[in-house]
Scaffold this motif. Sequence first.
Motif, short mmCIF file in Angstrom:
data_model
loop_
_atom_site.label_atom_id
_atom_site.label_comp_id
_atom_site.label_asym_id
_atom_site.label_seq_id
_atom_site.Cartn_x
_atom_site.Cartn_y
_atom_site.Cartn_z
N UNK A 1 0.55 -1.13 0.08
CA UNK A 1 -0.05 -0.01 -0.08
C UNK A 1 0.90 1.12 -0.12
N UNK A 2 0.80 2.18 -1.11
CA UNK A 2 1.59 3.33 -0.96
C UNK A 2 0.55 4.31 -1.22
N UNK A 3 0.63 4.99 0.08
CA UNK A 3 -0.46 6.07 0.36
C UNK A 3 -1.79 5.41 0.17
N UNK A 4 -2.57 5.86 -0.87
CA UNK A 4 -3.95 5.05 -0.90
C UNK A 4 -3.84 4.07 -2.11
N UNK A 5 -2.80 3.78 -2.69
CA UNK A 5 -2.72 2.87 -3.84
C UNK A 5 -2.26 1.76 -3.41
N UNK A 6 -2.93 0.73 -4.09
CA UNK A 6 -2.14 -0.72 -3.98
C UNK A 6 -1.40 -0.81 -5.22
N UNK A 7 0.07 -1.25 -5.10
CA UNK A 7 0.71 -1.50 -6.11
C UNK A 7 1.61 -2.87 -6.00
N UNK A 8 1.85 -3.24 -7.04
CA UNK A 8 2.56 -4.45 -7.10
C UNK A 8 4.20 -4.56 -6.71
N UNK A 9 4.76 -5.33 -5.85
CA UNK A 9 5.96 -5.16 -5.36
C UNK A 9 6.99 -6.14 -5.65
N UNK A 10 6.30 -7.30 -6.71
CA UNK A 10 7.51 -8.14 -7.20
C UNK A 10 7.22 -8.35 -8.40
N UNK A 11 7.34 -7.10 -9.23
CA UNK A 11 6.96 -7.28 -10.76
C UNK A 11 8.20 -7.93 -11.39
N UNK A 12 9.59 -7.73 -10.88
CA UNK A 12 10.75 -8.14 -11.43
C UNK A 12 10.62 -9.57 -11.67
N UNK A 13 10.38 -10.19 -10.50
CA UNK A 13 10.22 -11.77 -10.24
C UNK A 13 9.11 -12.09 -11.39
N UNK A 14 7.91 -11.45 -11.02
CA UNK A 14 6.76 -12.14 -12.02
C UNK A 14 7.36 -12.13 -13.72
N UNK A 15 7.74 -11.18 -13.99
CA UNK A 15 7.96 -11.15 -15.57
C UNK A 15 9.03 -11.92 -15.96
N UNK A 16 9.97 -12.13 -15.14
CA UNK A 16 11.09 -13.33 -15.44
C UNK A 16 10.37 -14.70 -15.10
N UNK A 17 9.40 -14.88 -14.19
CA UNK A 17 8.92 -16.20 -14.32
C UNK A 17 7.72 -16.44 -15.47
N UNK A 18 7.24 -15.44 -15.76
CA UNK A 18 6.06 -15.60 -16.71
C UNK A 18 6.57 -15.47 -18.31
N UNK A 19 7.57 -14.86 -18.51
CA UNK A 19 7.78 -14.64 -19.97
C UNK A 19 9.04 -15.43 -20.53
N UNK A 20 9.99 -15.97 -19.44
CA UNK A 20 11.30 -16.45 -19.87
C UNK A 20 11.38 -17.75 -20.49
N UNK A 21 10.16 -18.73 -20.38
CA UNK A 21 10.19 -19.99 -21.26
C UNK A 21 9.79 -19.60 -22.31
N UNK A 22 8.91 -18.78 -22.67
CA UNK A 22 8.67 -18.46 -24.15
C UNK A 22 9.92 -17.80 -24.73
N UNK A 23 10.36 -16.86 -24.61
CA UNK A 23 11.39 -16.03 -25.02
C UNK A 23 12.65 -16.81 -25.18
N UNK A 24 13.22 -17.88 -24.43
CA UNK A 24 14.06 -18.55 -24.17
C UNK A 24 14.10 -19.66 -25.15
N UNK A 25 12.82 -20.30 -25.65
CA UNK A 25 12.73 -21.23 -26.43
C UNK A 25 13.39 -21.11 -27.66
N UNK A 26 14.06 -22.35 -27.97
CA UNK A 26 14.90 -22.38 -29.19
C UNK A 26 14.53 -23.67 -29.96
N UNK A 27 14.59 -23.67 -31.07
CA UNK A 27 14.28 -24.74 -32.01
C UNK A 27 15.12 -24.56 -33.45
N UNK A 28 15.63 -25.84 -33.90
CA UNK A 28 16.03 -25.75 -35.20
C UNK A 28 15.38 -26.78 -36.20
N UNK A 29 15.03 -26.37 -37.42
CA UNK A 29 14.38 -27.16 -38.26
C UNK A 29 15.09 -27.64 -39.25
#
Length: 281
Positions: free
Chosen positions: A132-160
């Motif tokens: 809680x920042x004054x009157x606003x609820x804000x996310x405090x673990x964004x850095x960890x969230x974006x790493x966990x959420x997007x990394x698998x898709x972005x790091x995927x590699x395949x050779x055809x």
Amino acid sequence: IVACESDNSVEEVGSVAEDYVDALVEINAGDIEDLSYEIDDESIEFLESISEYADVNPITEAALATLSAEIDEESIEATKKDAEGCVDVEFSYVDLNALAEDEEAIVDEETFVNAIADAEVKSVTITIEFELDDEDWLVSNTDEIIEELYSEILEFEIEFAVPLIDYVEGLYWYDLYSGYYFDGAATVENLYAIEADLVLDHETLLEQDDDVIESVLDNTIEYEVYSNGSLIDSGSASVSMYSSLYCFEIIYESAYHGYIPEGTYTVTVFDEDGNTIATSP
């Protein structure tokens, strides 16, 4: 975190969570930053680069389009007294690694991309934490969230596998004495050996990316040699380079160091999957 009290923190956190989750699914860097209590500059740059990367990577673009989320409303905890809150969110997206095991999907990039929309999905539950920042609820673990959420898709590699036939110039008999290629069947008289070369299109090949060139040159061919219509030899060959040309050399010679039988010789070449690449006249 203390259980919900008589304030409206739970409702407020739930509302912010909806906006924040929508921003994650849409990869809206501006909204994610605005709804975050703190976020590293590297994370902001990372978010901003995702769309640019997806624009030039069809697999990433298609995979990100499968991203969805469901908020577990019953998991929301928040109180103004502690100025903290949290909620569990289940994110789902295509399981690229599972799709990469499907032989029908990995024929080429276009086939793989088209298969993504209907492919098996996987889910991951991520806990979003709030302060809680004054009157606003804000996310405090964004850095960890974006790493966990997007990394698998972005790091995927395949050779055809690159179809060898796409880079074949032709199949020619080679005159071991004159050093020249010639068209037509090989009519043999008084020869100790004959050679057929599957010649690659050197100019077209060298215009490709390094990974394509490497894939083509890593191929092994299978071949069958016929004399007067009868199979007399078979084997395999890897690529070699001769006089600035990439080719697969097929050499048939006498087993007894004498002349090979007189007659008309032809050769058929197959790729590693048994598909016919070329047949000499």
